[in-house]
Design a protein around this motif. Structure first.
Motif, PDB file in Angstrom:
ATOM      1  N   GLN A   9      29.638  36.555  31.085  1.00 25.35           N
ATOM      2  CA  GLN A   9      29.533  35.145  31.451  1.00 25.35           C
ATOM      3  C   GLN A   9      30.839  34.409  31.149  1.00 25.35           C
ATOM      4  O   GLN A   9      31.313  33.610  31.967  1.00 25.35           O
ATOM      5  CB  GLN A   9      28.370  34.487  30.704  1.00 25.35           C
ATOM      6  CG  GLN A   9      28.146  33.052  31.106  1.00 25.35           C
ATOM      7  CD  GLN A   9      26.899  32.455  30.443  1.00 25.35           C
ATOM      8  OE1 GLN A   9      26.126  33.152  29.797  1.00 25.35           O
ATOM      9  NE2 GLN A   9      26.722  31.174  30.604  1.00 25.35           N
ATOM     10  N   SER A  12      33.437  35.319  33.623  1.00 29.39           N
ATOM     11  CA  SER A  12      33.183  34.729  34.942  1.00 29.39           C
ATOM     12  C   SER A  12      33.763  33.322  35.042  1.00 29.39           C
ATOM     13  O   SER A  12      34.137  32.886  36.128  1.00 29.39           O
ATOM     14  CB  SER A  12      31.687  34.723  35.271  1.00 29.39           C
ATOM     15  OG  SER A  12      30.986  33.755  34.519  1.00 29.39           O
ATOM     16  N   LEU A  13      33.867  32.611  33.921  1.00 29.33           N
ATOM     17  CA  LEU A  13      34.492  31.280  33.944  1.00 29.33           C
ATOM     18  C   LEU A  13      35.979  31.386  34.274  1.00 29.33           C
ATOM     19  O   LEU A  13      36.516  30.568  35.028  1.00 29.33           O
ATOM     20  CB  LEU A  13      34.292  30.559  32.609  1.00 29.33           C
ATOM     21  CG  LEU A  13      32.853  30.226  32.231  1.00 29.33           C
ATOM     22  CD1 LEU A  13      32.799  29.585  30.854  1.00 29.33           C
ATOM     23  CD2 LEU A  13      32.205  29.327  33.267  1.00 29.33           C
ATOM     24  N   MET A  15      37.236  33.901  35.960  1.00 29.56           N
ATOM     25  CA  MET A  15      37.268  34.327  37.365  1.00 29.56           C
ATOM     26  C   MET A  15      37.084  33.134  38.302  1.00 29.56           C
ATOM     27  O   MET A  15      37.757  33.050  39.329  1.00 29.56           O
ATOM     28  CB  MET A  15      36.191  35.384  37.635  1.00 29.56           C
ATOM     29  CG  MET A  15      36.444  36.728  36.988  1.00 29.56           C
ATOM     30  SD  MET A  15      37.985  37.531  37.489  1.00 29.56           S
ATOM     31  CE  MET A  15      37.748  37.724  39.258  1.00 29.56           C
ATOM     32  N   GLU A  16      36.194  32.204  37.965  1.00 27.04           N
ATOM     33  CA  GLU A  16      35.975  31.023  38.814  1.00 27.04           C
ATOM     34  C   GLU A  16      37.277  30.252  39.015  1.00 27.04           C
ATOM     35  O   GLU A  16      37.564  29.777  40.110  1.00 27.04           O
ATOM     36  CB  GLU A  16      34.900  30.101  38.225  1.00 27.04           C
ATOM     37  CG  GLU A  16      33.489  30.615  38.346  1.00 27.04           C
ATOM     38  CD  GLU A  16      32.931  30.630  39.760  1.00 27.04           C
ATOM     39  OE1 GLU A  16      33.532  30.023  40.685  1.00 27.04           O
ATOM     40  OE2 GLU A  16      31.888  31.264  39.948  1.00 27.04           O
ATOM     41  N   VAL A  17      38.065  30.141  37.953  1.00 27.54           N
ATOM     42  CA  VAL A  17      39.357  29.449  38.061  1.00 27.54           C
ATOM     43  C   VAL A  17      40.242  30.169  39.076  1.00 27.54           C
ATOM     44  O   VAL A  17      40.870  29.537  39.930  1.00 27.54           O
ATOM     45  CB  VAL A  17      40.045  29.364  36.681  1.00 27.54           C
ATOM     46  CG1 VAL A  17      41.481  28.878  36.809  1.00 27.54           C
ATOM     47  CG2 VAL A  17      39.250  28.457  35.745  1.00 27.54           C
ATOM     48  N   TRP A  19      39.205  32.306  41.433  1.00 25.65           N
ATOM     49  CA  TRP A  19      38.593  32.270  42.766  1.00 25.65           C
ATOM     50  C   TRP A  19      38.888  30.944  43.449  1.00 25.65           C
ATOM     51  O   TRP A  19      39.023  30.888  44.656  1.00 25.65           O
ATOM     52  CB  TRP A  19      37.085  32.511  42.692  1.00 25.65           C
ATOM     53  CG  TRP A  19      36.708  33.942  42.443  1.00 25.65           C
ATOM     54  CD1 TRP A  19      37.330  35.053  42.931  1.00 25.65           C
ATOM     55  CD2 TRP A  19      35.620  34.412  41.651  1.00 25.65           C
ATOM     56  NE1 TRP A  19      36.682  36.186  42.489  1.00 25.65           N
ATOM     57  CE2 TRP A  19      35.633  35.824  41.707  1.00 25.65           C
ATOM     58  CE3 TRP A  19      34.630  33.780  40.900  1.00 25.65           C
ATOM     59  CZ2 TRP A  19      34.692  36.611  41.044  1.00 25.65           C
ATOM     60  CZ3 TRP A  19      33.704  34.561  40.240  1.00 25.65           C
ATOM     61  CH2 TRP A  19      33.732  35.960  40.315  1.00 25.65           C
ATOM     62  N   ASN A  20      39.005  29.889  42.671  1.00 16.79           N
ATOM     63  CA  ASN A  20      39.316  28.577  43.255  1.00 16.79           C
ATOM     64  C   ASN A  20      40.758  28.489  43.731  1.00 16.79           C
ATOM     65  O   ASN A  20      41.046  27.807  44.721  1.00 16.79           O
ATOM     66  CB  ASN A  20      39.030  27.455  42.255  1.00 16.79           C
ATOM     67  CG  ASN A  20      37.554  27.217  42.076  1.00 16.79           C
ATOM     68  OD1 ASN A  20      36.769  27.425  42.993  1.00 16.79           O
ATOM     69  ND2 ASN A  20      37.168  26.790  40.890  1.00 16.79           N
ATOM     70  N   ARG A  74      34.659  36.951  45.020  1.00 16.23           N
ATOM     71  CA  ARG A  74      33.499  36.232  44.499  1.00 16.23           C
ATOM     72  C   ARG A  74      32.221  36.640  45.225  1.00 16.23           C
ATOM     73  O   ARG A  74      31.184  36.859  44.603  1.00 16.23           O
ATOM     74  CB  ARG A  74      33.700  34.723  44.592  1.00 16.23           C
ATOM     75  CG  ARG A  74      32.600  33.953  43.879  1.00 16.23           C
ATOM     76  CD  ARG A  74      32.832  32.441  43.905  1.00 16.23           C
ATOM     77  NE  ARG A  74      31.975  31.761  42.966  1.00 16.23           N
ATOM     78  CZ  ARG A  74      30.663  31.561  43.131  1.00 16.23           C
ATOM     79  NH1 ARG A  74      30.066  32.027  44.218  1.00 16.23           N
ATOM     80  NH2 ARG A  74      29.955  30.929  42.228  1.00 16.23           N
ATOM     81  N   TRP A  77      30.933  39.898  43.912  1.00 21.15           N
ATOM     82  CA  TRP A  77      30.387  39.749  42.559  1.00 21.15           C
ATOM     83  C   TRP A  77      29.016  39.073  42.605  1.00 21.15           C
ATOM     84  O   TRP A  77      28.080  39.523  41.941  1.00 21.15           O
ATOM     85  CB  TRP A  77      31.366  38.951  41.697  1.00 21.15           C
ATOM     86  CG  TRP A  77      30.869  38.699  40.316  1.00 21.15           C
ATOM     87  CD1 TRP A  77      30.775  39.615  39.299  1.00 21.15           C
ATOM     88  CD2 TRP A  77      30.380  37.471  39.793  1.00 21.15           C
ATOM     89  NE1 TRP A  77      30.260  39.007  38.171  1.00 21.15           N
ATOM     90  CE2 TRP A  77      30.011  37.694  38.454  1.00 21.15           C
ATOM     91  CE3 TRP A  77      30.224  36.205  40.327  1.00 21.15           C
ATOM     92  CZ2 TRP A  77      29.504  36.688  37.639  1.00 21.15           C
ATOM     93  CZ3 TRP A  77      29.713  35.205  39.519  1.00 21.15           C
ATOM     94  CH2 TRP A  77      29.359  35.447  38.191  1.00 21.15           C
ATOM     95  N   VAL A  78      28.892  38.006  43.393  1.00 23.17           N
ATOM     96  CA  VAL A  78      27.605  37.299  43.510  1.00 23.17           C
ATOM     97  C   VAL A  78      26.548  38.243  44.069  1.00 23.17           C
ATOM     98  O   VAL A  78      25.416  38.279  43.573  1.00 23.17           O
ATOM     99  CB  VAL A  78      27.741  36.027  44.382  1.00 23.17           C
ATOM    100  CG1 VAL A  78      26.378  35.456  44.755  1.00 23.17           C
ATOM    101  CG2 VAL A  78      28.574  34.976  43.654  1.00 23.17           C
TER     102      VAL A  78
END
Length: 124
Positions: A9, A12-13, A15-17, A19-20, A74, A77-78
């Motif tokens: 988890q 993933s934070l 990764m979100e950065v 992915w953006n 992403r 992964w989702v």
């Protein structure tokens, strides 16, 4: 689908950065996470190194800095995470998942409308 790396988890934070927006330097990633976490730079570097070892991100050196980019997509992964949750909690079936949320009144009128449209589209 090939086996994807397990992403925690916390990872993933990070990764979100990425992915953006990719690529980003460590400083940019730290700044992006500052608003939502209390992590210090060494913690974020630890997560980046873990993600590098897992093959989820890559790093390219530019002078004395590294720029990080997401390798793991992403959407992939989702998809993997969704299948994992469905398999573990609902025997791989979607209907029990929807029933679970509907029984707890966690489906909004908008959710119900979207589900109806999806069913209509899937059921000829």
């Amino acid at each position: 689908m090939t086996d994807l790396p397990a992403i925690s988890q916390a990872e993933s934070l990070v990764m979100e950065v990425l992915w953006n927006r990719s690529p980003q330097t460590t400083d940019e990633i730290v700044a992006a996470l500052a608003a939502s976490t209390d992590w210090q730079e060494p913690t974020i570097k630890t997560f980046l190194n873990r993600l590098l070892k897992k093959g989820a991100v890559r790093a390219e050196q530019h002078g004395r800095r590294y720029q990080y980019s997401a390798v793991l997509q992403r959407a992939d992964w989702v998809d993997s995470e969704s299948r994992s949750v469905l398999g573990r909690l609902f025997g791989g079936r979607v209907a029990p998942l929807v029933a679970h949320f509907s029984e707890r009144q966690q489906l909004s009128p908008e959710d119900l409308a979207e589900l109806r449209k999806l069913i209509d589209r899937l059921d000829p």
